[in-house]
Design an enzyme around this catalytic site. Structure first.
Site, PDB file in Angstrom:
ATOM      1  N   HIS A  62       0.823  -1.209   0.000  1.00  0.00           N
ATOM      2  CA  HIS A  62       0.000   0.000   0.000  1.00  0.00           C
ATOM      3  C   HIS A  62       0.858   1.260   0.000  1.00  0.00           C
ATOM      4  O   HIS A  62       0.347   2.355  -0.248  1.00  0.00           O
ATOM      5  CB  HIS A  62      -0.955   0.004   1.200  1.00  0.00           C
ATOM      6  N   ASN A 180       6.222   3.481  12.097  1.00  0.00           N
ATOM      7  CA  ASN A 180       5.556   4.741  12.440  1.00  0.00           C
ATOM      8  C   ASN A 180       4.642   4.630  13.659  1.00  0.00           C
ATOM      9  O   ASN A 180       3.962   5.592  14.007  1.00  0.00           O
ATOM     10  CB  ASN A 180       4.764   5.270  11.235  1.00  0.00           C
ATOM     11  N   GLU A 397       4.708 -24.137   5.946  1.00  0.00           N
ATOM     12  CA  GLU A 397       4.181 -24.274   4.586  1.00  0.00           C
ATOM     13  C   GLU A 397       3.917 -22.929   3.911  1.00  0.00           C
ATOM     14  O   GLU A 397       4.227 -22.751   2.725  1.00  0.00           O
ATOM     15  CB  GLU A 397       2.892 -25.104   4.599  1.00  0.00           C
TER      16      GLU A 397
END
EC number: 2.2.1.1
Length: 648
Positions: A62, A180, A397
């Site tokens: 993002h 942050n 896995e």
């Protein structure tokens, strides 16, 4: 600082133009990306996937707008692409998207997986450097950088892969943490009490801590490059810095307003116009990002020229160009198996043994079940032999699968991994992401049905195949004997842009004279034929032998029967309609069999007069495998009843 502020302003502008986005990390992590690209990352501007480039993974996908402005000012992304952020542009999508011709090294967004892919890249650099050290130690000397957020580090997979990076001492892996202290719904301390220094040092990492000042980040990266361990750099940043939502959870995603631009301009003492920036900014990034690459790229080109006549050079080219045809074509002999009438997992061992040589670039990862699944090449491992093709990952896995994606993204290797089919759930998020990137990873899942038996319903995977088959660009093979297994192995090894999944049995299956490895590649074919059949029985894997047993019983009832083996139902359904009409007669009834909950079989109904399907739609039980199998209806007596109903 003006050039850094230009990047942040462009990020704000593009996000506002897109009607919203992840402002928080775009601004907060910008100094990290700025430092990396202007001072450290080596790449080839004319060859985006140059094999010895430094890799950069935005695990916190993002935060893509911390990256895109730098690529724009460097001339690698156009203004139009920036204007269309999130809307139809692969190079400036909301979350980074890998493409063969762009400067994105991995598609990210599902948190934690980017860190796993970065570990896979660093691991590949390690094994390739060892493999070609005799040719030149400078062929694979690049670094892998990964930018993570707090969310990445909270995902369980981050623990799996970070631990493995420490185990294998991947010292060319450098993680930069956008620390942050704030996330989307809360501050970090509300959901995590973890001491990151303790966590990573206990896992065998080097830990560094720094401010978000460019000089401090630069110094930390320089120090990390000298470490004999992977390095975790915690960079203390500020979410949505210099906006009205600075240091707040709401700063994670929002639509910048005029007040945000005013706050930004005031705090940074700048007055940029959206999408219009001084030529000096472009000149700076061209010099620091592009022109800086000329010397190392030319040196590498000259190195390759000197190595062209060396014995290992052809192997180097075949590996780095992913020339699977040269490496694997005609390498398997389906006739050379240790024992016929065996479990299909045993044939995998036979076929991997046939390609276990120094020219093969296949690496096998296993989740502590190599002896059960036969996913291994020889008996050594990477701990004891730097040239080994076996990489132990422990019982991890999901981590294994993200690492496989990273290895495939790096290039130069073919990668296989797997476990029991019942545990494929642990890997599916990574399988999906790999398929999205067209990665040729190769999974093997064994112990494929109720016939697992005594291990009980937790290990009887009736529900897994439909989920795997539902993922676009994934080929799922369920062979019935050694010839079909050879075809699936061969297809997976040669695949350039598809994920392949091979489904194998623990129980023995009969070797069938009528099976055909060439026809297997059509997804389905007639394995026992009668012209103008009354009944057609189609099945996959272990149910093919049951279909042949049913054929004998139907013949005794004077019902002409055709048996169709379907090792890959999705591939069969992709064949031309004319081929499907050869297999399925419109005047016949069709019974399809598979000990799985898959729904794809119903797509065959339109080719016949009537159709019914026997699948597996409930959990099994702890009992003898054959007893469970027959109890669920997979027996000739029950099948004859189904045929009688079909014919009525």
């Amino acid at each position: 600082m003006k050039n850094l502020f230009a990047c942040q302003h462009l990020a704000l502008s593009a996000i506002q133009h897109a009607k919203g986005g992840h402002v928080g990390m775009a601004l907060g992590a910008s100094p990290i990306l700025y430092t990396l690209w202007t001072k450290h990352i080596q790449f080839n501007p004319n060859c985006p996937k140059w094999i010895n480039r430094d890799r950069l993974v935005m695990s916190a996908g993002h935060g893509s707008m911390a990256l895109y402005p730098i690529l724009h000012f460097a001339g690698l992304i156009t203004k139009q692409e920036m204007l269309h952020h999130k809307y139809g542009q692969v190079n400036t999508s909301s979350h980074p998207e890998y493409a063969p011709n762009n400067f994105i090294d991995a598609s990210t967004g599902p948190l934690g997986q980017g860190l796993g892919m970065a570990v896979g890249m660093a691991l590949t650099q390690r094994v390739l450097a060892a493999e070609f050290k005799a040719l030149s130690p400078k062929l694979f000397d690049h670094f892998t950088y990964v930018v993570v957020g707090d969310g990445d580090l909270q995902e369980g997979v981050s623990y799996e892969v970070a631990h493995l990076a420490g185990v294998y001492q991947l010292n060319k892996l450098i993680v930069l943490h956008d620390s942050n202290r704030v996330q989307m719904d809360s501050v970090v301390r509300d959901v995590s009490l973890e001491n990151l220094q303790t966590r990573f040092t206990n896992m065998g990492w080097n830990y560094l801590e720094t401010s978000d000042a460019v000089a401090d980040i630069d110094a930390a990266i320089k120090q990390a490059k000298k470490s004999d361990k992977p390095t975790f750099i915690e960079v203390h940043t500020t979410i949505a810095k210099n906006t009205t939502l600075e240091d707040q959870p709401a700063g994670h995603w929002f639509i910048p307003t005029d007040k945000d631009f005013a706050r930004f301009n005031s705090n940074t003492k700048t007055n940029f116009t959206p999408f219009e920036y001084p030529q000096t900014v472009y000149d700076f990034f061209h010099k620091q990002v592009i022109a800086r690459q000329a010397k190392p790229v030319q040196a590498y080109k000259e190195l390759l020229e000197k190595l062209k006549d060396k014995p290992l050079y052809t192997k180097f080219i075949n590996w780095t160009e992913n020339d699977y045809q040269a490496l694997y074509l005609n390498q398997l002999d389906e006739r050379k198996v240790a024992q016929a009438n065996a479990a299909t997992r045993n044939y995998l061992k036979d076929f991997l043994g046939q390609i276990n040589n120094s020219n093969s670039n296949l690496y096998c990862l296993n989740a502590d079940v190599a002896r059960s699944c036969n996913i291994k090449l020889g008996d050594d491992n990477l701990h004891t032999n730097p040239h080994s093709r076996n990489i132990q990952v422990g019982i991890r896995e999901f981590g294994m699968s993200t690492i496989m994606n990273g290895m495939a993204l790096h290039g130069g290797v073919k990668v296989m991994g797997g476990t029991f089919l019942a545990f494929a759930d642990y890997s599916k998020p990574a399988i999906r992401l790999g398929a999205l990137m067209n990665l040729p990873t190769f999974y093997v899942y064994t112990h494929d049905s109720y016939q697992v038996g005594g291990d009980g319903p937790t290990h009887q995977p009736y529900d897994q195949l439909p989920m795997l088959r539902a993922i676009e660009n994934v080929q799922v093979w369920r062979p019935c004997d050694e010839k079909e297994t050879a075809a699936g192995v061969n297809y997976g090894l040669l695949s350039q842009d598809q994920t392949n999944v091979l489904i194998l049995t623990r129980q023995a299956l009969p070797s069938l004279e009528q099976s055909d490895s060439v026809q297997t590649l059509k997804g389905g074919y007639i394995i026992s034929n009668r012209k103008q059949p009354d009944v057609i029985v189609a099945a996959s894997g272990s149910e093919v032998q049951l279909a042949l047993q049913l054929e004998q019983a139907l013949n005794e009832q004077q019902l002409k029967t055709r048996v169709v083996s379907v090792p890959n139902i999705n591939m069969l359904l992709s064949q031309p309609q004319s081929y499907l009409q050869q297999l399925f007669d419109p005047n016949s009834v069709l019974l399809t069999l598979e000990a799985s909950a898959s729904m794809e079989w119903y797509a065959l109904a339109k080719y016949v007069k009537k159709h019914t399907h026997l699948g597996a739609f409930s959990f099994g039980e702890s009992n003898d495998g054959q007893v469970v199998y027959e109890h669920k209806g997979f027996n000739v007596t029950n099948l004859l009843k189904l045929i009688k109903t079909l014919k009525s």
